[in-house]
Design an enzyme around this catalytic site. Structure first.
Site, PDB file in Angstrom:
ATOM      1  N   LYS A 264      24.714  67.500  73.859  1.00 43.37           N
ATOM      2  CA  LYS A 264      24.023  66.777  74.926  1.00 43.37           C
ATOM      3  C   LYS A 264      23.605  65.377  74.497  1.00 43.37           C
ATOM      4  CE  LYS A 264      22.392  70.301  77.980  1.00 43.37           C
ATOM      5  NZ  LYS A 264      21.431  71.372  78.096  1.00 43.37           N
ATOM      6  N   ARG A 265      23.339  65.259  73.206  1.00 40.19           N
ATOM      7  CA  ARG A 265      22.957  63.970  72.635  1.00 40.19           C
ATOM      8  C   ARG A 265      24.008  62.887  72.953  1.00 40.19           C
ATOM      9  NH1 ARG A 265      24.193  62.215  67.634  1.00 40.19           N
ATOM     10  NH2 ARG A 265      25.262  64.091  66.969  1.00 40.19           N
TER      11      ARG A 265
END
Ligand code: GLU
Length: 506
Positions: A264-265
């Site tokens: 997700k980063r």
């Protein structure tokens, strides 16, 4: 239902499956695995199966199953067998195949390939894990592994909730030919006597997967490389059950641009998120194809049909590909340009902010949207690109202001005179606006750009926009005049502020 003992799967008999666990959204990595399976099936005239691996009751949700089904359908990856379409090898929800799994667990037990384990509960692997730690291994090895079957059955009669472990091979090497990685070897000593049926009575992934793949006559297992270490366990199970293993192809994972595993980063990782961003399904499929698969030539743009024609497993690279969002946007832009105006408007209207819809009529919005058809790279980008059609610039791009307007007397004259001239244009069409503007530039011995750029900065807040004349036609004469006069006021107040500043005057 018996497992697959046929080793002569012809190409017409190719059967592949995508087997997601419905414990979250459809990840782009999962979507790529589905795509590769789909393409392989289609290119071989085979069958693409969708099997939902929902044995983890605590984490599986209907919502997630829905997201997977919707995501695959949206991408155009229609499955031939699976939920909603059925098929002869069903059920296609793993949880509904439990009886079958237990039947084969029983067989492994009776044939001496598995054993009932009554080690203390804490030695059992946690949910999701399948192998005990080495110290735990030693404990149950001694106590349970060599117990007579009759003793085991007695234990089970007293406590039906005892887990069943596979009597894993020892001192053996498992060698298989992976269609992506080539010859792959594992020592069985790295594999403990792993659980196949948990104390809760549920089969564990590696076991359920083998039973299902075999009883569904799956010929090729194409999946992420994160499952590579499961493969020797699965091969062991195939051998003990007397079944022919499928061919395996482990696809390298998708990395972020920093070469770390995609998370997700790195931004959006779900298919739904890209859909909401305004990425077209054909662009996402095309993009996912190119991460980890290379065509024989240097082509980059493929329809789904062209992908089917070009795809082969040997085009899958051994090293991980990176998720380059810029490239996705570029590719998506290409696909957007190919849409008909109707298709484009239908798609982009989904991403038009609600306040714009409230403020303006659909035909105004449609005209604005069409101006951006050749520059938008994903639909929701329109919010950043076209805002000045819905409100006047309160803040101007600083660089544009300094380069084009600040201290530029000619620019200020343009902003005063041109809007006055525009008042005299009767039809205020792009064509008439252009004619007037050119004539004005000529009369003042200015380059056209020296007229247009000040106007553009005043009207849009910056130096970059679609064609000025088309833009002016949509905004209308009054709005142009208002924004030019606001800009002039701003220039003058900036200048007087400067003069008032001590030390600034000469
Ligand atoms: N349910 C597993 C997963 O989602 C499937 C792995 C496999 O394809 O064998 O990762």
């Amino acid at each position: 239902m018996e497992g697959n003992t046929n080793n002569n799967a012809t190409s017409a008999g190719v059967r592949v499956r995508f087997a997601p666990s419905p414990t979250g959204y459809l990840h782009t990595g999962g979507a790529r695995t589905a795509l590769f399976n789909y393409l392989f099936a289609r290119s071989q005239g085979g069958t693409f199966i969708l099997r939902i691996e929902d044995t983890d009751e605590a984490r599986s949700t209907e919502e997630s199953t829905r997201a997977i089904l919707d995501g695959l359908s949206w991408l155009g990856l229609c499955w031939d067998e699976g939920p909603e379409v059925g098929g002869e090898a069903g059920p296609y929800f793993q949880s509904e195949r439990k009886e079958l799994h237990l039947k084969f667990a029983d067989r492994l037990l009776k044939e001496g390939h598995a054993f009932v384990c009554n080690c203390p509960k804490e030695d059992e692997a946690a949910p999701g894990e399948e192998c005990a730690s080495p110290s735990q291994k030693a404990k149950f090895d001694e106590r349970c592994r060599d117990r007579e079957l009759s003793e085991q059955l007695k234990l089970l009669a007293v406590n039906p909730n005892l887990p069943i472990r596979l009597k894993a091979d020892k001192d053996k090497e498992i060698v298989f030919h992976d269609l992506v990685r080539g010859e792959t070897r594992f020592s069985t000593n790295e594999i403990g006597d792993f659980i196949i049926v948990k104390s809760s009575g549920g089969p564990i992934y590696n076991f359920a997967c083998v039973v299902d793949d075999s009883t569904m006559n799956v010929t090729h297992v194409i999946r992420g490389e994160d499952h590579l270490s499961n493969t020797p366990k699965q091969i062991m199970l195939y051998e003990m059950l007397g079944w022919q293993p499928p061919q395996f192809a482990h696809v390298p994972l998708i990395l972020g641009m920093d070469r770390a595993r995609l998370s997700k980063r790195h931004g959006a990782t779900s298919v739904t998120a890209y859909r909401e961003l305004g990425i077209l399904p054909q662009a996402l499929a095309n993009f996912l194809l190119l991460i980890g698969w290379a065509p024989k030539d240097d082509r980059e743009v493929f329809t789904l049909e062209e992908m089917v024609a070009a795809f082969s497993i040997d085009g899958i690279g051994k090293s991980a590909g990176a998720f380059n969002t810029e490239k996705l946007f570029w590719l998506n832009g290409r696909y957007i340009r190919e849409l008909s105006d109707e298709e484009y408007l239908r798609g982009i209207f989904e991403c038009v902010p609600k306040e714009w819809r409230r403020a303006k009529r659909d035909d105004y919005i449609a005209k604005v949207m069409l101006l951006f058809k050749d520059r938008v790279t994903y639909f929701s980008e329109i919010e950043d690109l076209a805002w000045y059609f819905f409100r006047s610039p309160e803040i101007y791009d600083e660089e544009s202001w300094v380069k084009v307007l600040a201290g530029n007397e000619t620019a200020q004259a343009v902003l005063r005179e041109v809007p006055l001239g525009y008042k005299t244009i009767e039809d205020f069409s792009a064509k008439s606006i252009e004619e007037f503007t050119r004539a004005y530039a000529e009369s003042k011995s200015l380059k056209l750009k020296d007229v247009i750029q000040p106007m553009r900065v005043a009207v849009t807040g910056g130096r970059f926009s679609p064609g000025f004349f088309e833009l002016a036609e949509i905004l209308g004469q009054a709005e142009i005049a208002k924004r030019c006069s606001e800009a002039v006021k701003r220039i003058l107040s900036n200048e007087s502020a400067k003069k008032d500043m001590p030390g600034e005057t000469q």
